[in-house]
Design an enzyme around this catalytic site. Structure first.
Site, PDB file in Angstrom:
ATOM      1  N   ALA A  11      -3.795  -0.317 -31.616  1.00  0.00           N
ATOM      2  CA  ALA A  11      -5.161  -0.813 -31.502  1.00  0.00           C
ATOM      3  C   ALA A  11      -5.134  -2.173 -30.810  1.00  0.00           C
ATOM      4  O   ALA A  11      -4.169  -2.936 -30.948  1.00  0.00           O
ATOM      5  CB  ALA A  11      -5.799  -0.932 -32.875  1.00  0.00           C
ATOM      6  N   PRO A  14      -9.006  -8.276 -29.950  1.00  0.00           N
ATOM      7  CA  PRO A  14      -9.280  -9.447 -29.107  1.00  0.00           C
ATOM      8  C   PRO A  14      -8.666 -10.711 -29.716  1.00  0.00           C
ATOM      9  O   PRO A  14      -8.748 -10.930 -30.928  1.00  0.00           O
ATOM     10  CB  PRO A  14     -10.810  -9.527 -29.100  1.00  0.00           C
ATOM     11  CG  PRO A  14     -11.251  -8.112 -29.334  1.00  0.00           C
ATOM     12  CD  PRO A  14     -10.239  -7.547 -30.294  1.00  0.00           C
ATOM     13  N   GLY A  17     -11.539 -14.703 -31.938  1.00  0.00           N
ATOM     14  CA  GLY A  17     -12.526 -14.094 -32.805  1.00  0.00           C
ATOM     15  C   GLY A  17     -13.438 -15.141 -33.409  1.00  0.00           C
ATOM     16  O   GLY A  17     -13.100 -16.334 -33.459  1.00  0.00           O
ATOM     17  N   LEU A  18     -14.588 -14.707 -33.884  1.00  0.00           N
ATOM     18  CA  LEU A  18     -15.525 -15.604 -34.548  1.00  0.00           C
ATOM     19  C   LEU A  18     -15.339 -15.486 -36.051  1.00  0.00           C
ATOM     20  O   LEU A  18     -15.548 -14.419 -36.625  1.00  0.00           O
ATOM     21  CB  LEU A  18     -16.970 -15.257 -34.177  1.00  0.00           C
ATOM     22  CG  LEU A  18     -18.032 -16.172 -34.806  1.00  0.00           C
ATOM     23  CD1 LEU A  18     -18.008 -17.543 -34.140  1.00  0.00           C
ATOM     24  CD2 LEU A  18     -19.417 -15.560 -34.698  1.00  0.00           C
ATOM     25  N   ASP A  44     -14.527 -11.886 -37.841  1.00  0.00           N
ATOM     26  CA  ASP A  44     -13.750 -11.965 -39.068  1.00  0.00           C
ATOM     27  C   ASP A  44     -14.677 -12.228 -40.250  1.00  0.00           C
ATOM     28  O   ASP A  44     -15.315 -13.278 -40.328  1.00  0.00           O
ATOM     29  CB  ASP A  44     -12.711 -13.082 -38.962  1.00  0.00           C
ATOM     30  CG  ASP A  44     -11.860 -13.163 -40.216  1.00  0.00           C
ATOM     31  OD1 ASP A  44     -11.054 -12.248 -40.427  1.00  0.00           O
ATOM     32  OD2 ASP A  44     -12.015 -14.137 -40.979  1.00  0.00           O
ATOM     33  N   TYR A  49     -17.262 -14.381 -48.643  1.00  0.00           N
ATOM     34  CA  TYR A  49     -18.124 -15.269 -47.869  1.00  0.00           C
ATOM     35  C   TYR A  49     -19.603 -15.050 -48.227  1.00  0.00           C
ATOM     36  O   TYR A  49     -20.441 -15.891 -47.893  1.00  0.00           O
ATOM     37  CB  TYR A  49     -17.932 -15.057 -46.366  1.00  0.00           C
ATOM     38  CG  TYR A  49     -16.527 -15.276 -45.869  1.00  0.00           C
ATOM     39  CD1 TYR A  49     -15.564 -15.943 -46.636  1.00  0.00           C
ATOM     40  CD2 TYR A  49     -16.132 -14.794 -44.612  1.00  0.00           C
ATOM     41  CE1 TYR A  49     -14.267 -16.117 -46.170  1.00  0.00           C
ATOM     42  CE2 TYR A  49     -14.843 -14.985 -44.144  1.00  0.00           C
ATOM     43  CZ  TYR A  49     -13.910 -15.637 -44.927  1.00  0.00           C
ATOM     44  OH  TYR A  49     -12.629 -15.812 -44.463  1.00  0.00           O
ATOM     45  N   LYS A  78     -12.180  -8.360 -45.736  1.00  0.00           N
ATOM     46  CA  LYS A  78     -11.077  -8.599 -46.669  1.00  0.00           C
ATOM     47  C   LYS A  78     -11.439  -8.179 -48.082  1.00  0.00           C
ATOM     48  O   LYS A  78     -12.572  -8.391 -48.533  1.00  0.00           O
ATOM     49  CB  LYS A  78     -10.693 -10.086 -46.654  1.00  0.00           C
ATOM     50  CG  LYS A  78     -10.424 -10.638 -45.271  1.00  0.00           C
ATOM     51  CD  LYS A  78     -10.108 -12.125 -45.324  1.00  0.00           C
ATOM     52  CE  LYS A  78     -10.166 -12.725 -43.933  1.00  0.00           C
ATOM     53  NZ  LYS A  78     -11.556 -12.912 -43.463  1.00  0.00           N
ATOM     54  N   HIS A 111      -7.081 -10.219 -49.195  1.00  0.00           N
ATOM     55  CA  HIS A 111      -7.418 -11.618 -48.933  1.00  0.00           C
ATOM     56  C   HIS A 111      -6.366 -12.597 -49.451  1.00  0.00           C
ATOM     57  O   HIS A 111      -6.069 -13.600 -48.796  1.00  0.00           O
ATOM     58  CB  HIS A 111      -8.777 -11.950 -49.559  1.00  0.00           C
ATOM     59  CG  HIS A 111      -9.505 -13.041 -48.852  1.00  0.00           C
ATOM     60  ND1 HIS A 111     -10.877 -13.082 -48.734  1.00  0.00           N
ATOM     61  CD2 HIS A 111      -9.069 -14.147 -48.203  1.00  0.00           C
ATOM     62  CE1 HIS A 111     -11.246 -14.152 -48.055  1.00  0.00           C
ATOM     63  NE2 HIS A 111     -10.164 -14.819 -47.717  1.00  0.00           N
TER      64      HIS A 111
END
Length: 286
Positions: A11, A14, A17-18, A44, A49, A78, A111
């Site tokens: 895979a 990128p 990442g943000l 991410d 969060y 996560k 995590h």
């Protein structure tokens, strides 16, 4: 200029990442939409969060507008520590998928290597303010994560905040079905973690750095601002770049990838590596 890293599953993730940690409700949706519009494709996320619903709304809107397809996006989330019991892992993943409005995740990470007591509290603590641990070993949690791959809920699984010793213990698991493809760790000039990065690379585990700029808005008990470090600013001025570009380049070179149109010299890399502050932002002191 490299734009992605190929995981051991083939895979393509990128490189830039943000991150969505500290992205508040009411603002993260617009931030996500803007990020997609300017070209970000790697996002991410994490259950802890507490903003995955808004992130999901933003991605759904941009997909419906035809700006991107689901296949264009690389979405990471996560498993939080209160869901380490094997019986809780699948439901935790499904809840994240529902919030993000996705049928699958490109990458799902454990995590932290330690579990917390299951329940509604994100950080269950005793009367002394210490975290109440779970009895579940992360090797058992990993088995449940492997089942997510088989069920098609996630494309790949990985780790976050794991040490060399913990990764080695997982890799030596006799009935290991899927190797971790990624370890997401705190890494920046004040905490480069070269040994851990090198170990992961030797095991074909990609590394994602979080807090690469030192989390400028995160409260800290001492003077700590990477962007204002005089040695970094001196290097930035020499290249006519910003401190942030120098730091991101430094972190990517550790990985090792090139994402900008300039390179740091060997001497400049050694200067940054010589800081030796070893300041950790995410320490989970509880």
């Amino acid at each position: 200029m490299t734009t992605f890293v190929e995981l051991s599953t083939k895979a393509k993730m990128p490189i830039l990442g943000l991150g969505t940690w500290q992205s508040p409700i009411g603002k993260v949706r617009d931030a996500m939409k803007f990020a997609i519009d300017i070209g970000y494709r790697h996002f991410d996320c994490a259950y802890v969060y507490q903003n995955e619903n808004e992130i999901g709304n933003a991605m759904e809107e941009k997909i419906e507008e035809g700006v991107v397809t689901r296949e264009d996006l690389f979405v990471v989330s996560k498993l939080w520590c209160t869901f380490h019991e094997k019986s809780l892992v699948k439901e935790a993943c499904q809840n994240t998928l529902a919030a993000l409005k996705l049928a699958y995740l490109d990458l799902y990470l454990m995590h932290w290597p330690m579990g917390f007591k299951a329940g509604e509290e994100l950080f269950p603590a005793d009367e002394n303010g210490m975290i109440i641990p779970s009895d579940t070993d992360f090797l058992d949690t990993w088995e449940a994560m492997e089942e997510l791959v088989d069920a098609g809920l996630v494309k790949s699984i990985g780790l976050s905040n794991f040490s060399c010793e913990q990764i080695e213990r997982l890799l030596k698991k006799p009935d290991l079905k899927y190797k971790p493809v990624n370890n997401q760790i705190e890494s920046h000039p004040y905490l480069p973690q070269e040994e851990l990065v090198n170990y992961c690379q030797s095991q074909e585990i990609s590394v994602t750095a979080y807090c690469p700029l030192g989390a400028p808005n995160w409260p800290r008990g001492e003077d700590f601002c990477l962007l204002d470090d005089p040695k970094i600013k001196e290097i930035a001025d020499k290249h006519s770049k910003t401190s942030a570009q120098v730091i991101e380049t430094f972190v990517c070179v550790l990985s090792p990838f090139k994402v900008f149109d300039f390179e740091l010299t060997k001497e400049e890399m050694e200067t940054i590596l010589s800081f030796k502050r070893r300041y950790r932002i995410c320490s989970l002191s509880m």
